[in-house]
Design a protein around this motif. Structure first.
Motif, mmCIF file in Angstrom:
data_model
loop_
_atom_site.group_PDB
_atom_site.id
_atom_site.type_symbol
_atom_site.label_atom_id
_atom_site.label_comp_id
_atom_site.label_asym_id
_atom_site.label_seq_id
_atom_site.Cartn_x
_atom_site.Cartn_y
_atom_site.Cartn_z
ATOM 1 N N THR A 179 97.673 71.164 -20.183
ATOM 2 C CA THR A 179 97.483 70.067 -21.152
ATOM 3 C C THR A 179 96.072 69.834 -21.654
ATOM 4 O OG1 THR A 179 96.400 68.904 -19.074
ATOM 5 C CG2 THR A 179 99.029 68.685 -19.160
ATOM 6 N N LYS A 180 95.191 71.051 -21.696
ATOM 7 C CA LYS A 180 93.802 70.772 -22.076
ATOM 8 C C LYS A 180 94.022 70.721 -23.588
ATOM 9 C CE LYS A 180 92.857 75.547 -21.624
ATOM 10 N NZ LYS A 180 91.749 76.647 -20.939
ATOM 11 N N LEU A 192 95.773 71.574 -15.444
ATOM 12 C CA LEU A 192 94.239 71.834 -16.238
ATOM 13 C C LEU A 192 94.625 73.032 -17.542
ATOM 14 C CD1 LEU A 192 91.267 71.757 -16.675
ATOM 15 C CD2 LEU A 192 91.278 73.515 -14.492
ATOM 16 N N THR A 203 94.934 66.723 -24.295
ATOM 17 C CA THR A 203 94.191 65.481 -23.612
ATOM 18 C C THR A 203 93.279 66.038 -22.680
ATOM 19 O OG1 THR A 203 94.451 63.602 -22.379
ATOM 20 C CG2 THR A 203 95.889 65.319 -21.700
ATOM 21 N N ASP A 204 92.240 65.398 -22.105
ATOM 22 C CA ASP A 204 91.495 65.489 -20.841
ATOM 23 C C ASP A 204 91.932 65.548 -19.641
ATOM 24 O OD1 ASP A 204 89.546 66.026 -19.156
ATOM 25 O OD2 ASP A 204 88.249 64.191 -19.560
ATOM 26 N N SER A 205 92.278 66.722 -18.679
ATOM 27 C CA SER A 205 93.145 66.810 -17.543
ATOM 28 C C SER A 205 92.691 65.548 -16.647
ATOM 29 C CB SER A 205 93.064 68.314 -17.065
ATOM 30 O OG SER A 205 91.802 68.343 -16.832
ATOM 31 N N ASN A 206 91.138 65.375 -16.834
ATOM 32 C CA ASN A 206 90.723 64.430 -15.814
ATOM 33 C C ASN A 206 91.182 62.893 -16.078
ATOM 34 O OD1 ASN A 206 88.879 66.370 -14.545
ATOM 35 N ND2 ASN A 206 87.199 65.770 -16.312
#
Length: 346
Positions: free
Chosen positions: A148-149, A145, A152-155
């Motif tokens: 990488t935010k 989280l 990209t979206d960490s989700n």
């Protein structure tokens, strides 16, 4: 006419253009080798447990300074190093993500084998591997989280908690049996340990060879990832060693922390990547865990070779010093004993 131009097993033929059925060789080979490697890994971890004293192991859990230093290295130094390397080399966002995923993974079990060969603290090594795998349940999502935010979206990153839990079970159960055997039958445990250390060395090489065979078509990637794959494990070994030394740990524990920091669970990284990204994205990123695995093994072998040379030199030097001291003692006693010197001391 087409039957002569096309292979017999072709499903669709149009002149010399044929569609062949999907080759399941790699898939079958992967399943067979995964089974064999899992069994071998369990045997290796069982043998490593045979070198663990229950009292010392519980001592590390009760006084977890060494484990805490390892935690800072594993989930502090490694993700941050991955982030900085991704920025420094300005790689593609999707490639930066796989580098950071590698940095967030817990320690690999190969570190326990190498720690044994370099006379590391096996109690600390196994407790660090166990704790980092357990803490990965929470620390990996947190680190991903944070780092990488910006790309990209960490989700979008799927964490295989079942694989992490399986790694934990595969680590704890055989090690626990090994500790029990060492407690009940210490003489037999020493024999098992020697056999297991050899099997472990074979297993590490086998994993590298198998990776090259199964993914031989995936090696055409950016040279930047090759460079990062070389620098990253070397940085992990070096920074882990110096942080442990700054923290006041002994030399053999510094070697242990160094190996636990640089050797990551690359199989877990590969699983996360396969679950999280499309085939098009995988072409740009899937090989990085394999590259890291090769260079972490290469540097570990260099560390092992360097340590063995150092120990041999130290033992030789120590022996020479002892012989010199004995000769001086004999000469001084000879002065007292009317100049008599035995032939052994000349």
């Amino acid at each position: 006419e087409n039957s002569t131009a096309c292979p017999a097993n072709a499903t669709i033929c149009d002149g010399t253009s044929c569609v062949l059925p999907e080759d399941n060789f790699n898939q079958t080979l992967s399943v067979v080798l995964s089974t064999v490697l899992t069994i071998m890994l369990a045997l290796v971890m069982f043998s490593m447990g045979c070198n663990v004293e229950l009292k010392n192991f519980l001592g590390h859990i009760k006084r977890p300074w060494g484990i805490f230093v390892g935690f800072l290295c594993q989930f502090g130094i490694m993700p941050l190093t991955a982030f900085l390397l991704s920025l420094a080399f300005n790689i593609l966002p999707i490639q930066a993500v796989v580098v950071i995923i590698m940095g967030c993974c817990p320690g690999g079990t190969a570190s326990n084998v190498i720690a044994y060969w370099v006379d590391g603290d096996m109690d600390l090594s196994i407790s660090m591997t166990t704790c980092s795998t357990l803490l990965a349940m929470g620390m990996m999502p947190l680190c991903l989280l944070i780092y990488t935010k910006m790309w990209t979206d960490s989700n979008a990153i799927v964490l295989p908690y079942d694989s992490i839990a399986l790694s934990l079970v595969a680590l704890i159960i055989p090690v626990s049996f090994g500790i029990f055997v060492n407690h009940k039958w210490p003489s037999k445990a020493k024999i098992i340990l020697k056999v297991g250390s050899i099997v472990g060395a074979v297993l590490i090489v086998l994993i590298a060879v198998v990776g090259g065979i199964l993914y031989k078509g995936s090696w055409i990637i950016s040279p930047k990832l090759w460079i990062i794959g070389t620098i990253f494990p070397a940085a992990g070994y070096t920074l882990g060693f110096f942080l442990a030394r700054i923290a006041g740990l002994s030399w053999h524990r510094c070697r242990t922390v160094s190996l636990e920091t640089g050797m990551q669970n690359t199989q877990l990284c590969s699983t996360i990547v396969q679950l999280s990204f499309s085939p098009e994205q995988l072409e740009l990123m899937f090989t990085f865990p394999l590259i890291y695995s090769i260079f972490q093994l290469l540097f570990a072998l260099l560390i092992l070779g360097g340590y063995r040379l150092y120990r041999r030199h130290r033992v030789k030097t120590k022996t020479d010093v002892e012989k010199t001291a004995q000769k001086e003692d004999s000469i001084s006693s000879a002065k007292i004993n009317a100049g008599f010197v035995s032939d052994e001391m000349k």
